[in-house]
Design an enzyme around this catalytic site. Structure first.
Site, PDB file in Angstrom:
ATOM      1  N   LEU A 298      -2.655  44.913  88.737  1.00 16.44           N
ATOM      2  CA  LEU A 298      -2.328  45.492  87.426  1.00 16.44           C
ATOM      3  C   LEU A 298      -3.118  46.781  87.173  1.00 16.44           C
ATOM      4  O   LEU A 298      -2.593  47.771  86.644  1.00 16.44           O
ATOM      5  CB  LEU A 298      -2.627  44.465  86.336  1.00 16.44           C
ATOM      6  CG  LEU A 298      -2.298  44.865  84.909  1.00 16.44           C
ATOM      7  CD1 LEU A 298      -0.800  45.081  84.737  1.00 16.44           C
ATOM      8  CD2 LEU A 298      -2.766  43.798  83.924  1.00 16.44           C
TER       9      LEU A 298
ATOM     10  N   HIS B 243       4.277  44.914  76.431  1.00 17.73           N
ATOM     11  CA  HIS B 243       4.567  46.347  76.512  1.00 17.73           C
ATOM     12  C   HIS B 243       5.973  46.690  76.016  1.00 17.73           C
ATOM     13  O   HIS B 243       6.239  47.825  75.654  1.00 17.73           O
ATOM     14  CB  HIS B 243       4.318  46.884  77.924  1.00 17.73           C
ATOM     15  CG  HIS B 243       5.377  46.536  78.924  1.00 17.73           C
ATOM     16  ND1 HIS B 243       5.486  45.305  79.508  1.00 17.73           N
ATOM     17  CD2 HIS B 243       6.396  47.274  79.432  1.00 17.73           C
ATOM     18  CE1 HIS B 243       6.515  45.303  80.344  1.00 17.73           C
ATOM     19  NE2 HIS B 243       7.085  46.486  80.322  1.00 17.73           N
TER      20      HIS B 243
ATOM     21  N   HIS C  38       9.036  39.464  75.713  1.00 17.99           N
ATOM     22  CA  HIS C  38       9.898  40.646  75.610  1.00 17.99           C
ATOM     23  C   HIS C  38      11.205  40.365  74.850  1.00 17.99           C
ATOM     24  O   HIS C  38      11.557  41.063  73.901  1.00 17.99           O
ATOM     25  CB  HIS C  38      10.283  41.155  77.002  1.00 17.99           C
ATOM     26  CG  HIS C  38       9.114  41.501  77.880  1.00 17.99           C
ATOM     27  ND1 HIS C  38       7.882  41.863  77.389  1.00 17.99           N
ATOM     28  CD2 HIS C  38       8.994  41.553  79.231  1.00 17.99           C
ATOM     29  CE1 HIS C  38       7.063  42.121  78.419  1.00 17.99           C
ATOM     30  NE2 HIS C  38       7.712  41.934  79.524  1.00 17.99           N
TER      31      HIS C  38
ATOM     32  N   GLY D 246     -10.928  42.582  86.640  1.00 18.10           N
ATOM     33  CA  GLY D 246      -9.845  42.572  87.640  1.00 18.10           C
ATOM     34  C   GLY D 246      -9.560  43.987  88.108  1.00 18.10           C
ATOM     35  O   GLY D 246      -8.416  44.353  88.367  1.00 18.10           O
ATOM     36  N   ALA D 247     -10.639  44.789  88.233  1.00 17.77           N
ATOM     37  CA  ALA D 247     -10.442  46.217  88.510  1.00 17.77           C
ATOM     38  C   ALA D 247      -9.949  46.499  89.924  1.00 17.77           C
ATOM     39  O   ALA D 247      -9.462  47.590  90.196  1.00 17.77           O
ATOM     40  CB  ALA D 247     -11.742  46.967  88.254  1.00 17.77           C
TER      41      ALA D 247
ATOM     42  N   LYS E 240       7.796  50.278  73.775  1.00 20.20           N
ATOM     43  CA  LYS E 240       8.785  51.236  74.292  1.00 20.20           C
ATOM     44  C   LYS E 240       9.320  52.050  73.110  1.00 20.20           C
ATOM     45  O   LYS E 240       9.574  51.481  72.042  1.00 20.20           O
ATOM     46  CB  LYS E 240       9.928  50.498  74.995  1.00 20.20           C
ATOM     47  CG  LYS E 240       9.493  49.878  76.326  1.00 20.20           C
ATOM     48  CD  LYS E 240      10.658  49.215  77.023  1.00 20.20           C
ATOM     49  CE  LYS E 240      10.202  48.435  78.242  1.00 20.20           C
ATOM     50  NZ  LYS E 240       9.979  49.241  79.433  1.00 20.20           N
TER      51      LYS E 240
ATOM     52  N   ARG F 245     -14.480  40.508  91.257  1.00 24.66           N
ATOM     53  CA  ARG F 245     -15.239  39.704  92.237  1.00 24.66           C
ATOM     54  C   ARG F 245     -15.561  40.508  93.488  1.00 24.66           C
ATOM     55  O   ARG F 245     -16.522  40.224  94.185  1.00 24.66           O
ATOM     56  CB  ARG F 245     -14.396  38.507  92.652  1.00 24.66           C
ATOM     57  CG  ARG F 245     -14.271  37.477  91.574  1.00 24.66           C
ATOM     58  CD  ARG F 245     -13.484  36.316  92.137  1.00 24.66           C
ATOM     59  NE  ARG F 245     -13.220  35.317  91.125  1.00 24.66           N
ATOM     60  CZ  ARG F 245     -12.027  34.823  90.879  1.00 24.66           C
ATOM     61  NH1 ARG F 245     -10.989  35.232  91.555  1.00 24.66           N
ATOM     62  NH2 ARG F 245     -11.861  33.903  89.956  1.00 24.66           N
TER      63      ARG F 245
HETATM   64  C1  BG6 Z   1       6.910  42.401  82.981  1.00 22.20           C
HETATM   65  C2  BG6 Z   1       7.391  41.240  83.804  1.00 22.20           C
HETATM   66  O1  BG6 Z   1       6.274  41.960  81.822  1.00 22.20           O
HETATM   67  O2  BG6 Z   1       8.026  43.218  82.639  1.00 22.20           O
HETATM   68  C3  BG6 Z   1       8.122  41.714  85.047  1.00 22.20           C
HETATM   69  O3  BG6 Z   1       6.273  40.446  84.189  1.00 22.20           O
HETATM   70  C4  BG6 Z   1       9.231  42.659  84.659  1.00 22.20           C
HETATM   71  O4  BG6 Z   1       8.633  40.621  85.788  1.00 22.20           O
HETATM   72  C5  BG6 Z   1       8.707  43.761  83.756  1.00 22.20           C
HETATM   73  O5  BG6 Z   1       9.755  43.216  85.849  1.00 22.20           O
HETATM   74  C6  BG6 Z   1       9.829  44.610  83.217  1.00 22.20           C
HETATM   75  O6  BG6 Z   1       9.276  45.689  82.526  1.00 22.20           O
HETATM   76  P1  BG6 Z   1      10.055  47.062  82.414  1.00 22.20           P
HETATM   77  O7  BG6 Z   1       9.223  47.875  81.487  1.00 22.20           O
HETATM   78  O8  BG6 Z   1      10.143  47.618  83.797  1.00 22.20           O
HETATM   79  O9  BG6 Z   1      11.402  46.718  81.860  1.00 22.20           O
END
Ligand code: BG6
Length: 520
Positions: A44, A210, A272, A39-40, A214, A73
């Site tokens: 994302l 992610h 999250h 998906g380069a 943090k 692709r």
């Molecule tokens: C992503 C979500 O995982 O996290 C997004 O798909 C969201 O919708 C984002 O905006 C928020 O991340 P951060 O690091 O900006 O709080």
């Protein structure tokens, strides 16, 4: 007052001779490796992956022996790929772009078109090309396969990596990276796990969230388990309730396709937000290694009390934003966003009340909320302590005093603060809340994505989500999502204005219990 005598201001940091010094800390650099992006040409890669790799390189944290092979692709040359990535990096760091640094990284970028469903294409674009590039860059057969593609093509890629033998660890490692949300319900999550298992072993799989990377989120464990004064209070005897907020000001930006399929619950809660809850509620792990920590996080998920589906209104409130004003500017409602259906019932806000039924947390509500286009950007975990057992000042004061609150400010203004009562100088009985504050201001060196990428390269799975945790969080949320989706009424939306604090019913969710949301 000078505290230097009392405070031994020394950073205690694990360090080895090969570690690189960044800011005040030593960081373990990764071993030689290659980074294959599926998906380069996608969003994302542009928004996150290449800018993060650029910053890691700039901080001297990429191995010397390293290369990126972008696939996708789209037919394009390696030069065109480099050109596009240069534009992206310049746009992301307009004031911090270093041409020499970019040139060094660009010399390690390659591109090869790939038809995700054709095994022939994998042979031609990957199986034949990788060894040549590996030989050139001496990356010791350490391979990272990063899925920056829509979930609909995960299976093709994973199966083909297995069939072409690329998932096989042969003298080096082969890690596969999958982004959240891992599936869209329990069944699809199980299916994804079982497809992964056919080609990869669990230690090779990095399900990344992610938020776990943090700095302030990683600090929750340090704060709780490296200090002795808070942990004795960390239970239902002293804590009244916990509030976890992930409020965003942004709308859905260019992501209508993704968001229409996902909505706020799938996007933010099984990953999250429940991870923040797990770190707040977990027991101390026996040691600081990936599996001990992940074992404790999953025990929290297993203890979450299933929602009473017949009384869901008392536990879950949902919403979708309408038009409104953000920073003085008019913004459109969700249904008017480009790419969104005019009758969409996709949720952009949710608030929930959750109980963790175990010895430590029995009876203590965790109020969670997240939404887009809210009044301010704020992610925090607030621990609300109980009032003192006997208020000896009550006959002298006209109103109750505010109990202690401890807040982890995940973002922005990263830090921790504790609110406590102190005497106001003057009258004999006069109290006011004061704040003890710790701020990370200016100290955050790497962003969450950069940590995640480093961990995949270093083979550290602590911040990735294990198969059992993924399934457990979906097991908990799938019945709720199903119930909400089957009962949803399009005419209910929109039910909050962009730039507000969310739907009015969300306030009731907590006010019914005699409590209030913290302000946004
Ligand atoms: C992503 C979500 O995982 O996290 C997004 O798909 C969201 O919708 C984002 O905006 C928020 O991340 P951060 O690091 O900006 O709080």
């Amino acid at each position: 007052m000078d505290l230097s005598d009392e405070l031994v201001k020394k950073t205690i940091c694990r360090t080895e001779p090969a570690y690189k010094r960044i800011g005040g800390c030593d960081i373990e650099p990764p071993n030689p490796c290659c980074f294959v992006i599926f998906g380069a040409s996608g969003d994302l890669t542009k928004r996150k992956l290449i800018p993060s790799l650029y910053r890691l390189h700039k901080n001297n944290l990429l191995p010397e022996n390293f290369f990126v092979l972008g696939t996708g692709r789209v037919e394009m040359s390696a030069d065109k790929f480099r050109e596009d990535m240069l534009a992206t990096v310049k746009e992301t760091f307009p004031n911090d772009f270093n041409h020499t640094c970019w040139k060094e990284l660009a010399a390690k970028l390659y591109y090869s078109p790939l038809d995700y469903s054709s095994s022939e294409s994998y042979k031609k674009s990957l199986a034949n090309q990788l060894p040549v590039l590996e030989e050139r860059h001496k990356t010791n057969k350490n391979r990272i396969f990063y899925l920056a593609i829509p979930p609909a093509v995960f299976e093709d890629v994973i199966v083909n990596l297995g069939n072409t033998g690329l998932s096989h660890e042969d003298g080096g490692y082969a890690h596969i990276v999958v982004e959240k949300p891992f599936g869209r319900d329990l069944e699809s999550a199980k299916r994804l796990n079982s497809i992964l298992k056919k080609s990869f072993q669990e230690h090779q799989v990095y399900r990344i969230d992610h938020y776990l990377a943090k700095e302030t989120v990683q600090d929750i464990m340090m704060f709780r388990f490296a200090n002795s004064i808070f942990e004795p209070l960390w239970n239902n005897k002293y804590i009244d309730y916990v509030q976890i907020t992930v409020a965003e000001t942004i709308g859905i930006e260019q992501r209508a396709g993704y968001y229409e399929e996902t909505g706020v619950i799938r996007d933010m809660f099984p990953n999250h937000i429940l991870q923040l809850l797990a770190l707040t509620a977990m027991e101390p792990p026996a040691s600081f290694d990936a599996d001990s920590v992940r074992d404790e996080r999953i025990k929290v998920f297993r203890s979450m009390r299933p929602f009473p589906l017949d009384r869901l209104d008392e536990y879950v409130v949902t919403g979708q934003y309408g038009s409104g004003k953000m920073n003085g500017k008019n913004v459109v409602g969700y249904r008017e966003e480009p790419g969104v259906s005019r009758e969409s019932t996709t949720l952009t806000f949710a608030a929930m009340k959750i109980f963790v039924d175990n010895w430590r947390w029995k009876g203590i509500p965790f109020y969670l909320r997240s939404g887009k286009r809210l009044l301010s950007r704020k992610t925090e975990i607030a621990i609300q302590f109980k009032p003192v057992p006997h208020m000896m000042f009550s006959n002298l004061l006209n109103e109750p005093i505010q109990p202690n609150t401890l807040v982890f400010r995940v973002q922005p203004d990263e830090g921790i603060n504790l609110v406590f009562q102190a005497k106001e100088p003057g009258s004999k009985v006069c109290l006011r809340p004061v704040v003890m504050d710790f701020s990370y201001q200016g100290e955050i060196l790497l962003d969450a994505y950069e940590w995640v990428l480093l961990d995949c390269m270093r083979g550290d799975t602590m911040l990735s989500v294990r198969e059992d945790a993924v399934e457990q969080t979906w097991r908990f949320l799938t019945p709720v999502i199903d119930r909400l989706e089957s009962a949803i009424k399009p005419e209910k939306f929109s039910n909050y204005a962009a730039g507000s604090s969310g739907p009015a019913e969300a306030a009731l969710l907590i006010e019914r219990d005699g409590r209030k949301w913290r302000s946004l």
